[in-house]
Structure formats: structure tokens, C-alpha cells
Motif scaffolding. Structure first.
Motif, PDB file in Angstrom:
ATOM      1  N   SER A  45      10.671  13.007 -13.839  1.00 23.62           N
ATOM      2  CA  SER A  45       9.309  12.939 -14.365  1.00 23.62           C
ATOM      3  C   SER A  45       8.954  14.282 -15.012  1.00 23.62           C
ATOM      4  O   SER A  45       9.398  15.337 -14.542  1.00 23.62           O
ATOM      5  CB  SER A  45       8.355  12.657 -13.193  1.00 23.62           C
ATOM      6  OG  SER A  45       7.046  12.604 -13.658  1.00 23.62           O
ATOM      7  N   VAL A  47       9.895  15.679 -17.819  1.00 24.06           N
ATOM      8  CA  VAL A  47      10.861  16.406 -18.658  1.00 24.06           C
ATOM      9  C   VAL A  47      10.566  16.232 -20.153  1.00 24.06           C
ATOM     10  O   VAL A  47      11.097  16.957 -20.989  1.00 24.06           O
ATOM     11  CB  VAL A  47      12.332  15.999 -18.366  1.00 24.06           C
ATOM     12  CG1 VAL A  47      12.742  16.401 -16.954  1.00 24.06           C
ATOM     13  CG2 VAL A  47      12.551  14.509 -18.595  1.00 24.06           C
ATOM     14  N   GLY A  48       9.729  15.208 -20.464  1.00 29.23           N
ATOM     15  CA  GLY A  48       9.351  15.002 -21.872  1.00 29.23           C
ATOM     16  C   GLY A  48       9.951  13.760 -22.517  1.00 29.23           C
ATOM     17  O   GLY A  48      10.053  13.687 -23.744  1.00 29.23           O
ATOM     18  N   PHE A  61       3.791  14.627 -31.945  1.00 29.92           N
ATOM     19  CA  PHE A  61       3.813  15.030 -30.535  1.00 29.92           C
ATOM     20  C   PHE A  61       2.473  14.599 -29.938  1.00 29.92           C
ATOM     21  O   PHE A  61       1.418  15.001 -30.455  1.00 29.92           O
ATOM     22  CB  PHE A  61       3.986  16.553 -30.429  1.00 29.92           C
ATOM     23  CG  PHE A  61       4.066  17.058 -29.018  1.00 29.92           C
ATOM     24  CD1 PHE A  61       5.215  16.883 -28.258  1.00 29.92           C
ATOM     25  CD2 PHE A  61       2.982  17.721 -28.451  1.00 29.92           C
ATOM     26  CE1 PHE A  61       5.287  17.355 -26.959  1.00 29.92           C
ATOM     27  CE2 PHE A  61       3.053  18.203 -27.145  1.00 29.92           C
ATOM     28  CZ  PHE A  61       4.208  18.016 -26.395  1.00 29.92           C
ATOM     29  N   THR A  92      11.563   5.213 -19.964  1.00 28.66           N
ATOM     30  CA  THR A  92      11.487   4.781 -18.564  1.00 28.66           C
ATOM     31  C   THR A  92      10.641   5.752 -17.735  1.00 28.66           C
ATOM     32  O   THR A  92      10.424   6.897 -18.131  1.00 28.66           O
ATOM     33  CB  THR A  92      12.905   4.690 -17.944  1.00 28.66           C
ATOM     34  OG1 THR A  92      13.420   6.022 -17.771  1.00 28.66           O
ATOM     35  CG2 THR A  92      13.838   3.882 -18.819  1.00 28.66           C
ATOM     36  N   ALA A  93      10.210   5.278 -16.577  1.00 27.96           N
ATOM     37  CA  ALA A  93       9.409   6.121 -15.682  1.00 27.96           C
ATOM     38  C   ALA A  93      10.321   7.059 -14.901  1.00 27.96           C
ATOM     39  O   ALA A  93      11.373   6.650 -14.424  1.00 27.96           O
ATOM     40  CB  ALA A  93       8.629   5.228 -14.727  1.00 27.96           C
ATOM     41  N   GLY A  94       9.889   8.318 -14.774  1.00 24.96           N
ATOM     42  CA  GLY A  94      10.675   9.281 -13.998  1.00 24.96           C
ATOM     43  C   GLY A  94      10.316   9.251 -12.525  1.00 24.96           C
ATOM     44  O   GLY A  94      11.116   9.610 -11.664  1.00 24.96           O
ATOM     45  N   GLN A  95       9.093   8.814 -12.221  1.00 27.18           N
ATOM     46  CA  GLN A  95       8.664   8.801 -10.819  1.00 27.18           C
ATOM     47  C   GLN A  95       9.162   7.550 -10.127  1.00 27.18           C
ATOM     48  O   GLN A  95       8.920   6.430 -10.608  1.00 27.18           O
ATOM     49  CB  GLN A  95       7.140   8.837 -10.742  1.00 27.18           C
ATOM     50  CG  GLN A  95       6.544  10.185 -11.073  1.00 27.18           C
ATOM     51  CD  GLN A  95       5.059  10.231 -10.765  1.00 27.18           C
ATOM     52  OE1 GLN A  95       4.613   9.758  -9.725  1.00 27.18           O
ATOM     53  NE2 GLN A  95       4.288  10.792 -11.693  1.00 27.18           N
ATOM     54  N   LYS A 152      12.207  20.994 -24.327  1.00 26.07           N
ATOM     55  CA  LYS A 152      11.233  22.091 -24.163  1.00 26.07           C
ATOM     56  C   LYS A 152      11.831  23.455 -24.530  1.00 26.07           C
ATOM     57  O   LYS A 152      11.493  24.487 -23.936  1.00 26.07           O
ATOM     58  CB  LYS A 152      10.618  22.133 -22.751  1.00 26.07           C
ATOM     59  CG  LYS A 152       9.986  20.806 -22.318  1.00 26.07           C
ATOM     60  CD  LYS A 152       9.050  20.964 -21.137  1.00 26.07           C
ATOM     61  CE  LYS A 152       8.618  19.607 -20.603  1.00 26.07           C
ATOM     62  NZ  LYS A 152       7.678  19.666 -19.483  1.00 26.07           N
ATOM     63  N   ASP A 154      11.191  25.151 -26.951  1.00 25.21           N
ATOM     64  CA  ASP A 154      10.168  26.042 -27.537  1.00 25.21           C
ATOM     65  C   ASP A 154       9.658  27.057 -26.517  1.00 25.21           C
ATOM     66  O   ASP A 154       9.162  28.132 -26.886  1.00 25.21           O
ATOM     67  CB  ASP A 154       8.986  25.201 -28.075  1.00 25.21           C
ATOM     68  CG  ASP A 154       8.370  24.304 -27.017  1.00 25.21           C
ATOM     69  OD1 ASP A 154       7.245  24.539 -26.600  1.00 25.21           O
ATOM     70  OD2 ASP A 154       9.045  23.353 -26.580  1.00 25.21           O
ATOM     71  N   LEU A 155       9.819  26.770 -25.228  1.00 31.31           N
ATOM     72  CA  LEU A 155       9.343  27.682 -24.174  1.00 31.31           C
ATOM     73  C   LEU A 155      10.440  28.716 -23.874  1.00 31.31           C
ATOM     74  O   LEU A 155      10.995  28.782 -22.773  1.00 31.31           O
ATOM     75  CB  LEU A 155       8.971  26.886 -22.914  1.00 31.31           C
ATOM     76  CG  LEU A 155       7.892  25.813 -23.098  1.00 31.31           C
ATOM     77  CD1 LEU A 155       7.712  24.979 -21.837  1.00 31.31           C
ATOM     78  CD2 LEU A 155       6.551  26.466 -23.478  1.00 31.31           C
ATOM     79  N   SER A 181      13.245  20.421 -28.838  1.00 29.15           N
ATOM     80  CA  SER A 181      11.857  20.436 -28.383  1.00 29.15           C
ATOM     81  C   SER A 181      11.120  19.289 -29.054  1.00 29.15           C
ATOM     82  O   SER A 181      11.140  19.171 -30.281  1.00 29.15           O
ATOM     83  CB  SER A 181      11.205  21.768 -28.786  1.00 29.15           C
ATOM     84  OG  SER A 181       9.793  21.634 -28.750  1.00 29.15           O
TER      85      SER A 181
END
Ligand SMILES: Nc1nc2c(ncn2[C@@H]2O[C@H](COP(=O)(O)OP(=O)(O)OP(=O)(O)O)[C@@H](O)[C@H]2O)c(=O)[nH]1
Length: 237
Positions: A45, A47-48, A61, A92-95, A152, A154-155, A181
């Protein structure tokens, strides 16, 4: 029939009835000669996954996202070597609590798998083993192409997963690695390449399978192999 649950970058609720109609619609599409490639996007969950699929299907975005419940469908029609192909992306759902009743549907008749981790969160990378195990546990054929995506990028100041570690992991699992990203507009081409690369591979693979099936039915006298199933010549990456 797929219209109520499919959209170009729209978040849409999923239901068992909707999934059934989607599968029916996929077979109907064969009569109008548009092939559909089902690509699932898997990973922890946050991660994007939603943002990556939004970027590919809608070109933007999203300002705000909420945890995916079950699955969200997006699709994009692309053209490869003159053939129109529908890339159907399953976000899909990550949780665990939002995915457990849907897992069987994710893997059923899947054509390709995108595993995503967050480059700023080491646990999302170490958990990839668990996601790969889940995938293998659903008897996904080895020919189904799989890629690894570190999101991600960009971070820059917060990166925890070094590229060489990710590359080693990707090599060990016979996957290509993309670091990108969903947020940075300059990376949009790279995000596009992830899905286009898979679509090109699938097109090449399935052309061979199709010809092989025809040959077995006696429709084709000679089987030609203009390119390998995994050939990179037609792949944008
Ligand atoms: N900086 C940055 N933030 C991102 C990027 N992609 C996603 N995010 C942010 O990460 C958070 C989670 O993004 P989602 O796309 O909803 O994550 P998910 O993997 O779909 O999460 P689940 O639906 O719970 O499985 C959101 O706040 C996004 O704005 C990225 O490339 N860069």
C-alpha cells in the motif's frame, strides 16, 4: 458491457458482477479483432500503484488518492506495429483487508505483472518477495512477463533502495527494472515505457502462439519466427 466499470483514468468501483461482465466483454472483443492485454499492478500500500496507472492511462498525476478497495480498472488503447491493442490495467489494493476477497480475480487470465516498490521505503522492497510468492502461488505461467518498478524517484534525498540492489533482485527474478516517478511529468515517457514494453512483448509472444495454434490446425504450412518471443527489437525499452 464493460463501459460502466472501465474508464480512461477514472476511479471506478468493482464488484463480482462487474468482473464477470469484464471477462465476458473480453471474449466478445475478440470478434471485433481488438486484443485485450490484462496487466495487473501489485505491491505494498502507498507505493504509488494508483498514481502510476493514472499517469499511464490518463497522462496526469492525481491530486489526491485514497487506498484502493478491491481493484480499480483503467485502460488505454495503444497502437503497436499497426495493430490497436487495449491495455487493461488492474490497479490492485495493497492493503490486505481490501484485497483478500479479490486475489483470485487479480491473477485469473493475467497477461503480465508489474511489481511496484517505493524507492524511499525499504520495507516495500523487502516485501516484494512476499508479492512474488503470492503470484507464484496462483500458478501464473512462467511465460507471463513480469517487470519491477521502483517509484517515487523524484524524492532524491530520501532514497533508501539503491539501484544496484534493485537491479540484482530484478536479475535474480528474470525481470526488467524501471526506476521512475509517477509524480514528475518529465518521467511520464518512462512510465509509458513500462506498459508499452509489456504490450510489445505480449504482442510478439501471442503472435507466435497464434501462428503455432493455426499450424496445428493445418492452416499454416510453415511456422516462421521473425523474432523471438522476448525480442527487444519491437520493445520501446
Ligand atoms: N513524491 C511522490 N509521491 C508519489 C508518487 N506516486 C505516488 N505518490 C504518493 O504516494 C501516495 C500513495 O499513492 P497511491 O498511488 O495511492 O498508492 P497505492 O500503491 O495505489 O496504494 P493502495 O491503493 O493503498 O495500494 C499518495 O500520497 C501519492 O500522492 C511519486 O512518484 N512521487
Amino acid at each position: 458491457m464493460a463501459q460502466p466499470i472501465l474508464g480512461h483514468g477514472n476511479l471506478q468501483p468493482a464488484s463480482a458482477a462487474g468482473l464477470a461482465s469484464l471477462e465476458l466483454d473480453s471474449s466478445l472483443d475478440q470478434y471485433v479483432q481488438i486484443r485485450i492485454f490484462k496487466i495487473i499492478v501489485i505491491g505494498d500500500s502507498n507505493v504509488g500503484k494508483t498514481c502510476l496507472t493514472f499517469r499511464f492511462c490518463g497522462g496526469t498525476f492525481p491530486d489526491k488518492t485514497e487506498a484502493t478497495i478491491g481493484v480499480d480498472f483503467r485502460e488505454k488503447t495503444v497502437e503497436i506495429e499497426g495493430e490497436k491493442i487495449k491495455v487493461q490495467v488492474w490497479d490492485t489494493a495493497g492493503q490486505e483487508r481490501f484485497r483478500k476477497s479479490m486475489v483470485e480475480h487479480y491473477y485469473r487470465n493475467v497477461h503480465a505483472v508489474v511489481f511496484v516498490y517505493d524507492v524511499t521505503k525499504m520495507t516495500s522492497f523487502t516485501n516484494l518477495k512476499m508479492w512474488i510468492q503470492e503470484c507464484n502461488g496462483h500458478a501464473v505461467p512462467p511465460l507471463v512477463p513480469k517487470v519491477l518498478v521502483g517509484n517515487k524517484c523524484d524524492l532524491r534525498e530520501q532514497i533508501q533502495v539503491p539501484s544496484n540492489l534493485a537491479l540484482k533482485f530484478a536479475d535474480a527474478h528474470n525481470m526488467l527494472l524501471f526506476e521512475t516517478s509517477a509524480k514528475d511529468p518529465k518521467e511520464s515517457q518512462n512510465v509509458e515505457s513500462i506498459f508499452m514494453c509489456l504490450a510489445c512483448r505480449l504482442k510478439a509472444q501471442k503472435s507466435l502462439l497464434y501462428r503455432d495454434a493455426e499450424r496445428q490446425q493445418g492452416k499454416v504450412q510453415k511456422l516462421e519466427f521473425p523474432q523471438e518471443a522476448n525480442s527487444k527489437t519491437s520493445c520501446p525499452c
